[in-house]
Every structure is written in C-alpha cells, then in structure tokens.
Design a protein around this motif. Structure first.
Motif, PDB file in Angstrom:
ATOM      1  N   ASP C  20       0.813  -1.206   0.000  1.00  0.00           N
ATOM      2  CA  ASP C  20       0.000   0.000   0.000  1.00  0.00           C
ATOM      3  C   ASP C  20       0.851   1.261   0.000  1.00  0.00           C
ATOM      4  O   ASP C  20       0.595   2.196  -0.743  1.00  0.00           O
ATOM      5  N   ILE C  21       1.843   1.257   0.874  1.00  0.00           N
ATOM      6  CA  ILE C  21       2.565   2.506   1.074  1.00  0.00           C
ATOM      7  C   ILE C  21       3.614   2.728   0.000  1.00  0.00           C
ATOM      8  O   ILE C  21       3.900   3.857  -0.375  1.00  0.00           O
ATOM      9  N   LEU C  22       4.160   1.654  -0.500  1.00  0.00           N
ATOM     10  CA  LEU C  22       5.205   1.825  -1.509  1.00  0.00           C
ATOM     11  C   LEU C  22       4.642   1.911  -2.926  1.00  0.00           C
ATOM     12  O   LEU C  22       5.404   2.132  -3.864  1.00  0.00           O
ATOM     13  N   ARG C  23       3.334   1.748  -3.070  1.00  0.00           N
ATOM     14  CA  ARG C  23       2.787   1.788  -4.426  1.00  0.00           C
ATOM     15  C   ARG C  23       3.131   3.073  -5.164  1.00  0.00           C
ATOM     16  O   ARG C  23       3.646   3.006  -6.287  1.00  0.00           O
ATOM     17  N   PRO C  24       2.900   4.263  -4.560  1.00  0.00           N
ATOM     18  CA  PRO C  24       3.231   5.474  -5.322  1.00  0.00           C
ATOM     19  C   PRO C  24       4.702   5.547  -5.685  1.00  0.00           C
ATOM     20  O   PRO C  24       5.061   6.151  -6.690  1.00  0.00           O
ATOM     21  N   VAL C  25       5.548   4.932  -4.873  1.00  0.00           N
ATOM     22  CA  VAL C  25       6.980   5.024  -5.134  1.00  0.00           C
ATOM     23  C   VAL C  25       7.371   4.084  -6.262  1.00  0.00           C
ATOM     24  O   VAL C  25       8.283   4.358  -7.034  1.00  0.00           O
ATOM     25  N   GLU C  26       6.671   2.960  -6.359  1.00  0.00           N
ATOM     26  CA  GLU C  26       7.095   1.925  -7.296  1.00  0.00           C
ATOM     27  C   GLU C  26       6.360   1.981  -8.623  1.00  0.00           C
ATOM     28  O   GLU C  26       6.656   1.206  -9.529  1.00  0.00           O
ATOM     29  N   SER C  27       5.358   2.848  -8.720  1.00  0.00           N
ATOM     30  CA  SER C  27       4.644   2.922  -9.989  1.00  0.00           C
ATOM     31  C   SER C  27       4.927   4.268 -10.644  1.00  0.00           C
ATOM     32  O   SER C  27       5.553   5.143 -10.053  1.00  0.00           O
ATOM     33  N   PHE C  28       4.437   4.406 -11.868  1.00  0.00           N
ATOM     34  CA  PHE C  28       4.679   5.663 -12.560  1.00  0.00           C
ATOM     35  C   PHE C  28       3.710   6.721 -12.079  1.00  0.00           C
ATOM     36  O   PHE C  28       2.589   6.433 -11.695  1.00  0.00           O
ATOM     37  N   PRO C  29       4.137   7.981 -12.089  1.00  0.00           N
ATOM     38  CA  PRO C  29       3.261   9.058 -11.624  1.00  0.00           C
ATOM     39  C   PRO C  29       1.984   9.142 -12.451  1.00  0.00           C
ATOM     40  O   PRO C  29       1.966   8.776 -13.622  1.00  0.00           O
TER      41      PRO C  29
END
Lengths: 182, 395, 463
Positions: C20-29
């Motif tokens: 959940d928390i790392l999703r924004p970091v690991e996906s494209f903006p």
C-alpha cells in the motif's frame, strides 16, 4: 545509573554472517523464543533479524543497554563548552566591542547559540555513534533472508553447529534452515 | 467496578502536619510582633504559594480529561484533592487583601497615587474596591468550577448516572479557560502590582511555569507518601516515571520562560521593565537570584536526567521536595523583590520564611491527605482505569 | 481488562502494508501528479527568476521603504519557519508522549518541516541584498583582522538556530527512512524492466536505494542502537523546536519597537508556529490520503486529533493576543497603547481583523465533533488558519513599523507585484520538493507502523 561494566558490555556490535546457519522464523513470538533458546545453548555468535524493533529481543538475546547516551552526553558537553568559550574569548579578548551598553562578557546573549551548538553536537555524536555501533554504512551488505526487511524474521547462528543440532534447538519455530552463503 | 478501601491518614502523620501548621502560625504571630512589614509580605507569599498548589490540582485534573490521558487515571483522586489547598489560600490571601493592602501595595495609598503620573493612568484598574472584588471573583469561579469537576469525577465511581468522558472534558475545558485568564489577572493583581510601575507580558506565563513545577513536585511527594502508607497500590514505577518526566519537562519549561523573560528584559532595557531586574540583580539579591537559577533549574534538571531516579518513588520524592522548596523560594523572590526594599531587612530568606514554608507544607499535607481519605481512593469507575493500571512505558 | 477499541490499528499483514505505502513510489506518476508538479515548477522558475532579477536591480524591486524596512520577505520567512514546527512536534514531542497516532503522519510531517525550512531559509538570504556575502555570518578565523559576526545580534542566533534545526531535522528524517529504504531495496532485487532505457533507469534507482539504505539488514544488534538514537534525537529535538521559533521571535522582541518588544513573544511564537504547522499538515494529509489511497492509514481519527491540536494551540495564540492587549492597557506606555489601537483601527485594521477572524474565531468550530470529522470543514479551516497566521506576521511586522515615534516619517507599505510573486513562488518551491518526495520515498514510516501493528497483538513489542 548504568555501571561501567554495563557500558563495556554495551560494546557489542553487528557482525556480518559469514559461517553457520540461517533459520527463517515463523513470527515474532517464535523469534523471541528462538533467541532465548540460542542464548541458553551458550551460542555466542548469533543475531536476530526483523523488519521492526522488538524490545523483548534485547533480553531474549542477552544484549545489554546501548551506550549511545554516554556518547551523546560527551557531544553535548563538547558543543556547549566550545560555543560558550569561543564566544567569550572573541567578545572579551580577541575583539572586544561595546554594543548596546552591555558588558563585554554578557552571558545571557551567549545562551541561544550555546544551546544550538549543544544540540547540534549532540545530534552528530548520536548519529555517529549509532552508525558506528550499528555497523551501518556498508552499502553492499544484503540481508541474510530477503524478507526480513518486509515481513520475515530470521535468526543466524554462527558458531559451529551441525544442521541437526540447529533443527532440534529451534524445533517448531522455523520454516526453513539454510547455510550462510558468502 | 471494584470497591477499594479508603486511605487512612496515620495519626502520626496528621500530628506531624498539625505540628508544621503550628510552626507556621507561630512564625506568623511572632513575625507580626517583631517585624510586621515582613510578616505581611510573608503572608502574601504563603497565600500565593498555596494558591498555586491548589490551582495545580485543578489544572492537572482537567488536563488529564482534556488530553484523554489514560496513564494518570489511578492518581487522579490525589490531584483532585490538591484542589482543596485553595481554601487555605483564600483565607490567607483574604486577610492580606482586606487588612494588609496598605502594607504591601504602594498604589493603595491615595497620596502616592495622586503624585504619580504613571499610577494615575492605572487608577481605574488599581483601586481598592475593584481589587478586592476581582480577587473574590477569581476565587469564587475557581471554586465553583473546581468543585463541579470534582463532583462529576466522583460520580464516575457510582453505579448510576455516570458522566461520560465527554462531559468531563467539557467541564475541564471550561475550568481551563477560567483558570488561565484569571491566573493571568491574578498574577498581575497580587504580584505585578507590588511594583506598580513595572509590567511585562511574560509574567503570567512565569507564574504558570512556577505553578506547574511545584505542583508536580507536591503531587509526586503526596502519591509517594500515600503509597508508602498503604494506599495507591495500583501505582507502579511506570507512573512515577511519567510523573518524573513531567517534572523534568516543566523544570526545563520554567527555565525557558524565566530565561526569555530575563534576557529580553535585560536586552531591551526599557525603564518600565528593567526595574524588575534592577531590583533583583544587585546586592544581597544578586546571590539570591543566582541561587534561584541554580536551585530551581540546574540542580533538579541534572538529577532528573537519570531515568533510574525517575522510576524510584523515594528518590524522585527527594528531588521533588527540593523543587517544592525552590518554588517557595521563587515566590519569595517575586514578592520580596517587588516590595520596597527598606521594608525587608537583611537577607530575603530568614527564619520567618523557613517557618512559613514549613507551615505551607503542613497545610498542604493536612488538607490534601484528609480530603483524599474521604473519597474512594482510585477512580475504578473510569473506563480507562484498567488501562492505567497496566500501563507500560514504551521507551 | 476492559476492552478499548484500538482506533489506530490498520490490521493488515506487513506485506500488504508495504504494498500500500510503496505503491506510489514503485509505480509511474499519474497525470494529476504531472499537472501539480508542472505548476510547482512554474512557481520555482518564477521564484528564482525574480530572485535573480533582484540581485541585479536590488531590493528596490520590493515594497520595503524607510519606516517599513522588513516586508514580505521576513513575513514569509517567519511564516515558513512556523510551518516547519509541526513536523518536529509530531516526530519528537508526540513520540515522547507515546501518542500512537503520530506513526502514520510523522514521515510526511517531517518532510514538510525540511522543505518548509528550505523555503524559509531563502528569504533572509535574499533579503541581505548581497546574498553572495552570506558567508560573513559564519564565525570562522579569517584574514579580515579579528573580525567576527556580532554574537549579540538575534539575527546571528537565527543563523545558528535554523541551520541546527535543518541539520537535526534532516538527520532525524533520514535515519527514520533507512529501514524503509532497505525495504525498498529488497523489493527491487528481482525487478526487471522491459526496455533498455527502463533497465537503465531501474539500475540507477537500485543504486540510489542501495547507497541510501547504508547496509541496513534489520539486525537486532543494530535496532537496539537505532532505537536509542531515535529516542535521543527526539529528546533533543523537543527543546530545539522551542528554541528555534523563540529565537525567531527574538528578532522582534529584543528590539524596543512598540508592538515588537514583548517578553511573551517566545512562547507565543512557538504556539503560533505549532498552530500553523498543524494546519499545514492537515491540508497536506487531507489531500494525500485522498490521492494516494491512504485512508486506512490516515483515518478521520488522525485528522480529528490534529484538529484538536489546532483548537488548543489556537486558544494559546488567542491568549497571547489578549495578554498583549491587557499589558498594553495596564502598562500605561502611550507608544505601546497607540500601536495596539492602531492595529485595531489604523490603515491596516483589515489585516488585523482578518487575522483575528482566521486565528481566534475559526478554530472554535473544532469544538463540535460533527464539524471536526467533516473533511471539507477541516480542509477549509486548515487553509483559513494558515491565511490567518500569515496575516499575524504581517500585522506584527508592518503595523509596528509603519508608524514609529516620529510622525513625520510615517509611511504606508504597499506590496508590489514582485512581493506577491515571491510569495506565490515560495509555495511552488515548497511543493516542488514535496511532490518529488511523495514519488521517491515512502510517505508513511513503514517500519514504525509494523512495530505498532505487532504491538497491537501482544504488549511489549515495538517501541
């Protein structure tokens, strides 16, 4: 107060697993139980790995208190003394000036900067001590089991022990035991 | 909901406190014979000091409800009982305000007022009837709100009609507002107007910081004493650790407030402010002020750094005794430093002040412990009671 | 044991929390992010373009004049420094008070602190007029004869206070990140991109995370020191956060200007800083939890707690305003009294009453549970409070200066286009960094959250 003996014992540090076995542990409770068993078996070279801090482990592993507070205190004293004495030296002997009708040595105005530098030096000392004692800073290091930074728990036993011994020692607590590969 | 046995104040202890009260009253009587000017000032110190302790009881209790603290549930009855010190404070301050005003407050003399340009501007505020009316209003409101808070808090132990925590925090919030604003005005009236030319915005905060410091000291001493004599069994070293942390934090807070007030006054050197320091930094007062800084801040701060001491009720209480004493020294510093110097002969802290301090301890101990002995010793009806008993420090 | 519902627990397994928390970091903006980042970048360009222009033209670009020597720059400086304070408060003071609800907001709040201080720092430096001479501030042995900066100037105290604050906050924040960076590192191990370019980027990313995670492997022997370090950093940050805004307030309070000199300024400014900072955290968290689907982590209860802190600090600020008026009335100094009457009725009365409405009146809506659990109300009030706090600094600085002891030198202060542009640009500069942060680093302290979650099951785990 912590005795000097405690401080000396607090000098344990992280060491990289090079020999021995790594056991993947099921959950937090098993990890604590496993650490107690390994400690009671008289193993000296061992370590536990977890994704978050577990306070009960300190006792279970037989670790004593961290002596970071002492280093921080030294940092604080250094910072405070350095700031106060250098400002005094500058204002009283190196470049004395009368400003605002105040005496050369005006301690109240030295307090803010003395305080700030005390904090700054304490922070540096604490950071340095944590990195040194925790043996951080070696970027190439990788965890013994890839999951211990996410949801896994592991224990490393470095002393000479056969696989059977490790298995019987950790009976019912582990899911997997593998040799340390380097 | 369990019923706990009420605390019984040992007869020896009661006699001890009564003895201390006797010493205090004797000191006052002898003082009035030997040196009435000083005795009036001493009585103001005594009354004001007791007032701060009493108010702390209300402050701690209402802070406990407002912040939703759980750890402090077990010791809440003690802080509620501390509120009753306010009665003694009202008696002493009442005598001072009604009979002793001319001995203490320069502005209450009409001829002084008439010949002083600055004081004339303050005449609408600083005059006898308004002053007395204000002090009455402060005490009546504090009493009214405080007793209401206590009443509702005690109701929690009953079986029916239990007030929710929301009701208690609402009352607490009301008390808090009255406490804060009236403490501000009260500190201006009782202490600041001793030096009618002087004013500074930090001063109410300074009073508050001193109040919290000695208040926590008294609370620690009382809880440790009660525990020693068989009460408050649910209190663990964890609770004392927290009390100790607060004591530590507020010793630091006092120093912060005191330093800011001192440094800014000294730096700007404005006549209406600097008079305050001018009187307290020279001659005999210089040493006394230095003693206040060292004793009220540096010594307890360094000792309380150790968490071992904070977890040990006996050792913590010893530090608190010192802080409570220094709180008295602080009020003496404020009052005696403010009054015209010729009225105070010799060193500011002599036998009379020591006697009054012992009297204050006697009054606090006697009134709080006996008020505490009347009620159910721990608020077992509080929904957070169990959590408070089993509370652990996380770090 | 009585059963008390655990309101802050997420109740998810650790692996899912990571996801959940790392999703924004690991996906494209997302598109939204690009739009926001684009806007922030425009602000940054404008900000530095005007700053550069002012190097050439001088400070005459801005509205500061003879009585009002401090204008928007100093207002913005105090405003941004104030914003930063909530981060340290959440990470340090709430930590010491064992407030569970800080866990999911502390990382973002600390990041906000660092970026707010970075924004604030630019203003006094630009205000120097000759910012390239900034090194004169630092006392180092030099060849200019024995020439030292004046240690009696509160402006120099600022240099020390703010640089210490920035450094310590950065250390605290970064060291908090290390275990999470290790989590990111170990999740990246088996990743492979499809294209060659993608692989290059991935390698870059892996290298960055490898270096930043400084060999963290989650050893108990490291954790024990690490935990001690966090405790000590929290313990020293607590007085530090008090000292920083106190020292900022001393820039004013050491002067003898009526309206500036008040001994209550240090605690008053600290309360105001926490007030505005919490409002900013609230604004940011309301957006973040919506955009990054973190509602499970930053719950309404968290927002409610922040609202209550805003209510409390708002009342402290009101208390300080009232104290100032009471003392001005009681003290009998005409100059002092005039300043306060001038605030109420003078040419800047509109600023005062804006401040009064925003700071004194608006927090009282938080008394009502219905209002403080309503996202829209919270969002509006959090912004209103920050408008109010900006105006507070405006009132303090401008109304105290524009009419001084000598009526012949009275003047009004009318901000120019450049003043407004710099204010807007500073928001661009702040959000530029913040937006980069949300894409590059986990917004919630994952390791701490896991410790709390584990502690929910059995007492005695976690910190």
């Amino acid at each position: 107060m912590t005795s000097f003996e405690d401080v000396k014992k607090g000098l344990y540090r992280y060491e990289d697993p090079e020999t021995g076995w790594v056991a993947v542990i099921k959950d937090v409770d098993s990890l604590i139980a496993a650490a107690e068993k390994v400690r009671d078996a008289g193993v000296k070279k061992f370590d536990c790995f977890s994704p978050f801090p577990i306070h009960k482990l300190e006792k279970a592993m037989g670790l004593s208190r961290s002596w970071i507070p002492f280093i921080s205190a030294i940092g604080a004293l250094t910072g405070g003394t350095f700031a106060f004495s250098s400002m005094t030296w500058i204002d009283v002997s190196n470049w004395p000036r009368v400003m605002g009708g105040k005496p050369y040595f005006s301690w109240p105005i030295y307090v803010p900067i003395t305080f700030e530098l005390t904090v700054l030096f304490t922070a540096f000392a604490t950071l340095g001590a944590a990195i040194y004692l925790g043996r951080l800073g070696k970027s190439s290091r990788r965890p013994v089991v890839n999951t211990v930074t996410s949801d896994g728990f592991a224990i490393w036993i470095g002393d000479d022990m056969s696989k059977q011994n490790v298995e019987s020692l950790l009976q019912g607590l582990y899911t997997d035991i593998r040799p340390v590969t380097k | 909901m369990e019923n706990l046995e009420k605390f019984k104040v040992p007869a020896k202890m009661n006699n001890f406190f009564l003895g201390l009260i006797g010493i205090g009253l004797t000191t006052l009587i002898v003082g009035f014979i030997v040196d009435p000017a000083r005795a009036w000032a001493g009585m103001l110190v005594l009354g004001f000091y007791l007032m701060t302790i009493g108010l702390f009881g209300g402050f701690f209790t209402s802070m406990h409800f407002i912040s939703g603290s759980k750890w402090s549930v077990v010791l809440r009855r003690v802080s509620e009982s501390m509120f009753y010190v306010l009665i003694a404070a009202a008696v002493f301050l009442g005598i001072v305000v009604i009979f002793g005003m001319h001995h203490l407050y320069e502005w209450s003399h009409e001829e002084v007022m008439a010949n002083d340009q600055i004081l004339q501007k303050k005449a609408a505020y600083l005059n006898r009837p308004f002053f007395i009316a204000r002090v009455i209003v402060y005490f009546v409101s504090w009493f009214a709100m405080g007793t209401m808070l206590r009443k509702y808090s005690l109701k929690q132990d009953g079986n029916t009609d239990k007030p929710s925590r929301g009701v208690l925090s609402a009352i607490s919030a009301g008390w808090m507002i009255i406490f804060v604003y009236f403490l501000e005005l009260c500190s201006i009236d009782l202490i600041m107007s001793l030096e009618p030319h002087w004013s500074t915005t930090m001063f109410p905060m300074y009073t508050f910081a001193g109040l919290v410091c000695s208040g926590f000291g008294v609370l620690i001493i009382l809880t440790a004493t009660i525990q020693k004599h068989g009460g408050l069994k649910s209190m663990t070293p964890e609770h004392f650790h927290d009390l100790g942390k607060f004591q530590f934090a507020f010793v630091g807070f006092w120093a912060y407030i005191a330093f800011c007030q001192h440094m800014l006054t000294w730096y700007a050197n404005l006549p209406e402010e600097t008079v305050y320091l001018e009187r307290r930094l020279h001659g005999i007062w210089g040493g006394y002020t230095a003693f206040l800084w060292v004793g009220h801040f540096i010594i307890p701060f360094l000792i309380l750094l150790s968490s071992k001491i904070k977890r040990n009720p006996n050792q913590l209480a010893k530090v608190s005794w010192w802080i409570v004493f220094m709180g008295f020294v602080d009020v003496v510093w404020l009052v005696y430093g403010g009054i015209q110097h010729e009225n105070i002969h010799g060193y500011p802290f002599k036998w009379m002040e020591m006697g009054l301090f012992l009297g204050a301890i006697g009054i606090i101990g006697y009134s709080v412990l006996n008020a505490y002995a009347k009620v159910h010793p721990e608020p077992t009806g509080d929904p957070f009671y169990q959590e408070s008993v089993h509370f652990h420090q996380k770090h | 044991m009585s059963v008390i519902e655990n309101v802050y627990g997420v109740g998810k397994p650790s692996r899912e929390i990571d996801n959940d928390i790392l999703r924004p970091v690991e996906s494209f903006p997302t598109k939204l992010w690009y739009i926001a980042f684009g806007m922030a970048s425009v602000g940054v360009v404008m900000y530095w373009a005007i700053a550069g222009y002012s190097f050439k033209k001088g400070l005459g670009l801005f509205a500061i004049n003879s009585p009002v020597g401090w204008g928007f720059y100093i207002i913005n400086f105090v405003f941004w420094i104030g914003i930063g304070h909530a981060g340290t408060l959440i990470s340090a003071i709430l930590y010491l008070f064992r407030q569970r609800w800080r866990t999911t907001i502390n990382r973002a709040a600390e990041a906000m602190t660092i970026f707010a201080v970075m924004t604030a720092l630019t203003f006094p430096v630009l205000h120097l007029g000759r910012p390239w001479m900034v090194f004169f501030f630092f006392p180092y042995p030099n060849e200019r004869g024995p020439v030292w900066p004046s240690f009696r100037s509160p402006l120099l105290w600022d240099v020390f206070a703010i640089s210490t604050y920035f450094t310590v906050s950065l250390i605290f924040w970064y060291m908090g990140l290390v275990p999470d960076l290790a989590t990111m590192r170990d999740r990246l191990v088996n990743n492979e991109a499809k294209t060659k370019f993608g692989n290059m980027l991935l390698k870059l990313r892996k290298n960055a995370v490898n270096i930043l995670s400084i060999g963290w492997v989650g050893s108990a022997k490291t954790w024990i020191h690490y935990e001690k370090m966090v405790l000590i950093l929290a313990a020293i940050s607590t007085p530090l956060v008090f000292s920083v805004h106190s020292i900022v307030s001393m820039d004013f309070a050491t002067a003898i200007i009526p309206g500036w000199h008040a001994t209550i300024f240090p605690p008053y400014f600290v309360a105001g800083a926490i007030y505005s900072g919490f409002a900013m955290v609230l604004t940011i968290m309301i957006i973040s939890r919506e955009v990054f689907q973190l509602k499970q982590y930053v719950t309404l209860k968290h927002l409610e707690n922040m609202a209550l802190v805003i209510l409390l600090t708002g009342m402290m600020v009101s208390f300080a305003y009232i104290t100032e008026f009471v003392m001005a009335a009681y003290g009998g100094n005409e100059m002092e009294q005039y300043v306060f009457i001038n605030r109420l009725k003078g040419p800047y009365a509109w600023a005062f009453w804006t401040m009064f409405t925003c700071n004194v009146v608006s927090p009282h809506f938080m008394w009502f549970k219905k209002l403080r659990t309503n996202i829209y109300v919270l969002f509006v009030i959090s912004i209103v409070v920050n408008i109010g706090m900006w105006f507070e600094r405006f009132v303090i600085i401008v109304t105290s200066l524009h009419r001084d002891y000598l009526p012949s030198s009275w003047d009004l202060y009318t901000p120019t286009f450049y003043d407004y542009a710099m204010l807007v640009g500073s928001f661009g500069w702040f959000f530029f960094w913040y937006l980069l942060f949300v894409r590059a680093l986990p917004q919630i302290a994952v390791a701490e959250l896991k410790a709390d979650e584990a502690g929910d099951k059995v007492k005695g785990y976690g910190h």
